[in-house]
Design a protein around this motif. Sequence first.
Motif, mmCIF file in Angstrom:
data_model
loop_
_atom_site.group_PDB
_atom_site.id
_atom_site.type_symbol
_atom_site.label_atom_id
_atom_site.label_comp_id
_atom_site.label_asym_id
_atom_site.label_seq_id
_atom_site.Cartn_x
_atom_site.Cartn_y
_atom_site.Cartn_z
ATOM 1 N N MET A 68 -7.925 20.825 -104.807
ATOM 2 C CA MET A 68 -7.891 22.278 -104.934
ATOM 3 C C MET A 68 -7.802 22.707 -106.399
ATOM 4 O O MET A 68 -8.546 23.589 -106.852
ATOM 5 N N GLU B 93 -11.133 22.005 -108.220
ATOM 6 C CA GLU B 93 -12.192 22.969 -107.924
ATOM 7 C C GLU B 93 -11.906 24.329 -108.556
ATOM 8 O O GLU B 93 -12.834 25.044 -108.941
ATOM 9 N N ASP C 55 -0.873 30.312 -101.180
ATOM 10 C CA ASP C 55 -2.046 30.466 -100.328
ATOM 11 C C ASP C 55 -2.589 31.885 -100.361
ATOM 12 O O ASP C 55 -3.805 32.101 -100.293
ATOM 13 N N VAL D 129 -4.760 32.289 -103.528
ATOM 14 C CA VAL D 129 -6.051 31.608 -103.437
ATOM 15 C C VAL D 129 -6.964 32.334 -102.456
ATOM 16 O O VAL D 129 -8.158 32.522 -102.719
ATOM 17 N N SER E 278 -17.695 25.489 -104.517
ATOM 18 C CA SER E 278 -16.285 25.276 -104.827
ATOM 19 C C SER E 278 -15.404 26.257 -104.061
ATOM 20 O O SER E 278 -14.313 25.893 -103.593
ATOM 21 N N LEU F 49 -12.390 25.312 -101.563
ATOM 22 C CA LEU F 49 -11.060 25.907 -101.682
ATOM 23 C C LEU F 49 -10.583 26.483 -100.354
ATOM 24 O O LEU F 49 -9.410 26.338 -99.983
ATOM 25 N N ARG F 50 -11.479 27.134 -99.625
ATOM 26 C CA ARG F 50 -11.089 27.704 -98.335
ATOM 27 C C ARG F 50 -10.624 26.606 -97.380
ATOM 28 O O ARG F 50 -9.645 26.772 -96.645
ATOM 29 N N CYS G 24 -9.302 23.768 -98.262
ATOM 30 C CA CYS G 24 -8.012 23.286 -98.744
ATOM 31 C C CYS G 24 -6.882 24.195 -98.284
ATOM 32 O O CYS G 24 -5.809 23.717 -97.870
ATOM 33 N N VAL G 25 -7.103 25.501 -98.349
ATOM 34 C CA VAL G 25 -6.067 26.439 -97.921
ATOM 35 C C VAL G 25 -5.837 26.337 -96.423
ATOM 36 O O VAL G 25 -4.697 26.343 -95.945
ATOM 37 N N MET H 209 -4.312 22.410 -95.597
ATOM 38 C CA MET H 209 -3.381 21.703 -96.478
ATOM 39 C C MET H 209 -2.351 20.935 -95.657
ATOM 40 O O MET H 209 -1.585 21.536 -94.890
#
Length: 593
Positions: free
Chosen positions: A303, A306, A371, A374, A470, A474-475, A477-478, A481
């Motif tokens: 995360m 990126e 979160d 992001v 990217s 990221l989405r 990863c959120v 997680m």
Amino acid sequence: MATTLSPARRREQTQSLPDWISTRLAPPGILATQPTRDGVCTIWIAATDLRPTLAALKEDASTTLMLFDLTAIDERGRTHREGQPQAAFTVVYHLLSLTSRADELRIKVPLGAASPGLPTISDLWPNANWYEREVWDLFGIRFDNHPFLRRILTPPTWTGHPLRKDHHARATEMPPYSLTEDEEMHEQHALRFDPARWGMKRHSAHSDFMFLNLGPNHPSVHGVFRIVLQLEGERIVDAVPDIGFHHRGAEKMGERQSWHTYIPYTDRVDYLGGVMNNFPYVMAVETLAGITVPPRAQMIRVMLAELFRIASHLVFYGTMAQDVGQLSPVFYMFTDRERVFGIIEAICGFRMHPAWFRIGGVAMDLPAGWDGLVRAFINDLPKRLDEYDAMVMRNPIFRARTQGVGAYTTAEAVEWGVTGPGLRATGLAWDYRRHAPYACYDQLEFDIPTAANGDCFDRVAVHVAEIRQSLRILRQCVDNMPAGPIKAEHPLTCPPPKPRTMHDIETLIHHFLGVSWGPVIPAGEARCCIEATKGLNSYTLVSDGGTTSYRTRIRTPSFAHLQMIPLLSRGVMIADLIAILGSIDFVMADVDR
């Protein structure tokens, strides 16, 4: 439907790579096959076998085999070399197949202490030119028949070879600096420009020539960098890049700092990449030590990497538009970059250089509310990217300045060691995160953006598309997680958590030794590579069983990419060269280290 196998793949299915090479060598054949912690096939051959072996490998793998790196090791102070041939110096050739990871190969050549040398391979791979100059400059190993063997990172008047073990590592190891009047005149004379010494020559018998210095601090070159241009009228006849102004001995410093304390130094290499620089270094140390990083720490690393990829690409996007005369976009894009830095600062405590990755994990867990920050960012940026597409990518002036300018093919990219967006802009969908997954990238869905023409416009288009991918990463990863620890339970390298040190004296001592002296890493060699912001970035570490690295090698993408400037600039106008430089997306500290 039948599948056509490449020559490399056919060989791979019939015999091992060492066996295939051994059949082509004269006695004694392969000198040794060396096991390494990274699992890369590593073989030793004699100097006389070097060129025939590399030529046969390149012919077998066609245009898919890249000379990824070329470096050296001063073996004279090393203790743990079990199973390796006697050598005072070792020259290392790292080859990478863009068809299969299985064809990754490391070839080593042992050399003696007296006047070490090898034949050049710059006629086999043109990108070997600068790598061989670097080895000559820093180790004093000559390359016979090299077209232009002169210093590249240190000044022409430098004495000695800095990466030799007998060369000083700190200024305090030398007497105070002084410069006499005669020595000053000698230094000034060395700076005089002599076209013949730079490899330039007259290309036309009926034209006058003008030599123009672009730099060493021209605003379009994104750092202290110089290009000597040979002009005929307004067209460029030849161009010679002059690098090294940013060189500060990052690899030498890696051999004097402990394994832990070197992490902040890595941030300053690609200084727009932040923790992206920590990534391959800590992975290489973890490979040497046999550390398994917890899943939560892996995804946190991805995360943050990126986020820095987006920040770096936004800088590239805005400054590229500015280089060709469009002044507004950079202000909008830097606003978005500031928002990225706000998230990074909230998580890491720092903005550009957080040095936040640790051996075995990350420095601390994610803070409350991370979160939300992001999610808000990844929801807002796509709309702004749409506006930038209209402002820049569909702008007719920007298109006229970039389309058809500075183009190269996939084959040329492979020959010159181009990776990252510059390679994908030629149409090759090759991304290290997909072809050799690390961390948790194999659990994430993303596309590999490509273009077709390999010109300035396509390189920008691929960068823009990568920002969107990217955001997609990221989405995930959120949303996914994992819970759990953020650092490995590994007593050799990971100090106990600070609160636990108050419980007993043994834990306090263990924490103190781990932080002050650093860990003792088992002897061995390992290389780890990532898909960094500008291309492939790798760290190769050699441990001799101590608290510091015996040899730290940093392979950066920008060093390879700038070699193409003469090829791309001959015959173009100066204004086109500015567009070419902007589209390469380089950072001079990434070049010089």
